[in-house]
Design an enzyme around this catalytic site. Structure first.
Site, mmCIF file in Angstrom:
data_model
loop_
_atom_site.group_PDB
_atom_site.id
_atom_site.type_symbol
_atom_site.label_atom_id
_atom_site.label_comp_id
_atom_site.label_asym_id
_atom_site.label_seq_id
_atom_site.Cartn_x
_atom_site.Cartn_y
_atom_site.Cartn_z
ATOM 1 N N SER A 144 0.846 -1.194 0.000
ATOM 2 C CA SER A 144 0.000 0.000 0.000
ATOM 3 C C SER A 144 0.877 1.238 0.000
ATOM 4 O O SER A 144 1.990 1.225 0.551
ATOM 5 C CB SER A 144 -0.898 0.028 1.242
ATOM 6 O OG SER A 144 -1.561 1.272 1.362
ATOM 7 N N TYR A 157 -1.652 0.848 10.564
ATOM 8 C CA TYR A 157 -1.804 0.102 9.312
ATOM 9 C C TYR A 157 -0.601 0.331 8.399
ATOM 10 O O TYR A 157 -0.042 -0.620 7.839
ATOM 11 C CB TYR A 157 -3.093 0.542 8.611
ATOM 12 C CG TYR A 157 -3.236 0.046 7.191
ATOM 13 C CD1 TYR A 157 -3.626 -1.265 6.934
ATOM 14 C CD2 TYR A 157 -2.988 0.893 6.111
ATOM 15 C CE1 TYR A 157 -3.757 -1.725 5.631
ATOM 16 C CE2 TYR A 157 -3.121 0.435 4.813
ATOM 17 C CZ TYR A 157 -3.511 -0.869 4.576
ATOM 18 O OH TYR A 157 -3.638 -1.320 3.286
#
Length: 248
Positions: A144, A157
Site C-alpha cells: 500500500s 496500518y
C-alpha cells in the site's frame, strides 16, 4: 512455462474475499486461468465468491486459511501445492483496523500488525518455498502507498504495510534467478461506496488490470495509479514538520 506471458493457468488467492483479489481472478479467468484456490476463513462471503468464479467457468476450490494461525500455514498451503503446480499466488489479505480505536487498544493494534505483517510473512515464505520447488511461478504481494511514510491518520496500518513491503522486496531478491517472480503492488486508497473519494484513489478493477500488466512485463514494483509513484517520491522528501501538516 505454464504462467508464460502473465497468463497463469492456476491461481492461489490468499484472502479469498478480497475485492482486489477477486477482480484479479475474474480478469485472469477471462484470459487463461482455469483453476482457482480461494484461501480464507469459511464464511458465506467466501462461498459466494467461489460460486461467482465458478459461474465464469473456472474450477474453484476453497481452502480454510487464517492469517493469524501461522502454525497451520505449512500444512494448509502445502495441501494446495500437493495437488499440482500453482502458477500465481496473490497475497491479498489484510485489515485496515481503526486508527483512533487501535491507539487506545494495544491488543487491536497488535492484531492489525500480526495479520498484515506476521501472517503475510509466514504465508509468503511457505508459498515461496513451494514455488521454488516447482521451479516457476509468481508471487504478487499487495502492499500500500500507506507504507511509504508514516502518517498521523493511519500509522498502525501503514507501519504493517511498510514492513511487508520491505520483506517482499528482499524476498524477490532472494528468489532472483530461481524461476520465481515476486511483484509488489502499491495501490492508493481504494474507492468504496459511502466514503469520500481520496486524491489518486483507485478501484479493485484498476488494480487488477495493473497486476495483469505487471505480470506480463515481469515488473518488480507496480504503483496504482501510476502517477502515485511520483507523488510518493516527493512526499518522502518533505521535511517532517511540514509533512505532519499536509492533508494526506
Amino acid at each position: 512455462m505454464k504462467d508464460a506471458f502473465g497468463a497463469p493457468q492456476s491461481l492461489l488467492l490468499l484472502g479469498g474475499t478480497s475485492a482486489i483479489g477477486l477482480a484479479t481472478a475474474r480478469r485472469l479467468i477471462a484470459r487463461r486461468t482455469r483453476t482457482v484456490w480461494l484461501a480464507g476463513r469459511p464464511s458465506p462471503e467466501l462461498a459466494a465468491a467461489a460460486a461467482s468464479l465458478r459461474a465464469l467457468g473456472a474450477e474453484v476450490r476453497v481452502v480454510p486459511f487464517d492469517a493469524l494461525d501461522t502454525d497451520a500455514h505449512t500444512e494448509r498451503l502445502g495441501q494446495v501445492f500437493a495437488e499440482g503446480d500453482v502458477d500465481l499466488v496473490l497475497l491479498a489479505f489484510g485489515v485496515l483496523g481503526d486508527q483512533t480505536r487501535d491507539e487506545s487498544d494495544p491488543a487491536a493494534a497488535v492484531r492489525v500488525a500480526q495479520t498484515n505483517y506476521t501472517g503475510a510473512v509466514s504465508a509468503a515464505l511457505v508459498c515461496a518455498g513451494a514455488l521454488q520447488a516447482q521451479g516457476h511461478g509468481s508471487l504478487v504481494v499487495l502492499s500500500s502507498v500507506a507504507g511509504e511514510r508514516g502518517r498521523r491518520a493511519d500509522f498502525i496500518y501503514g507501519s504493517s504495510k511498510a514492513g511487508l513491503d520491505v520483506f517482499a522486496q528482499g524476498l524477490g531478491d532472494a528468489l532472483y534467478g530461481t524461476g520465481v517472480h515476486v511483484m509488489v503492488v502499491r495501490p492508493g486508497a481504494v474507492r468504496t461506496a459511502g466514503r469520500p473519494e481520496a486524491p489518486l484513489s483507485t478501484t479493485p478493477e484498476a488494480v487488477a488490470g495493473a497486476i495483469e500488466l505487471g505480470l506480463r512485463r515481469r515488473s518488480e514494483t507496480v504503483w496504482v495509479p501510476g502517477p502515485l509513484r511520483l507523488v510518493a517520491s516527493a512526499l518522502r522528501h518533505v521535511p517532517r514538520p511540514l509533512h505532519r501538516r499536509l492533508p494526506v
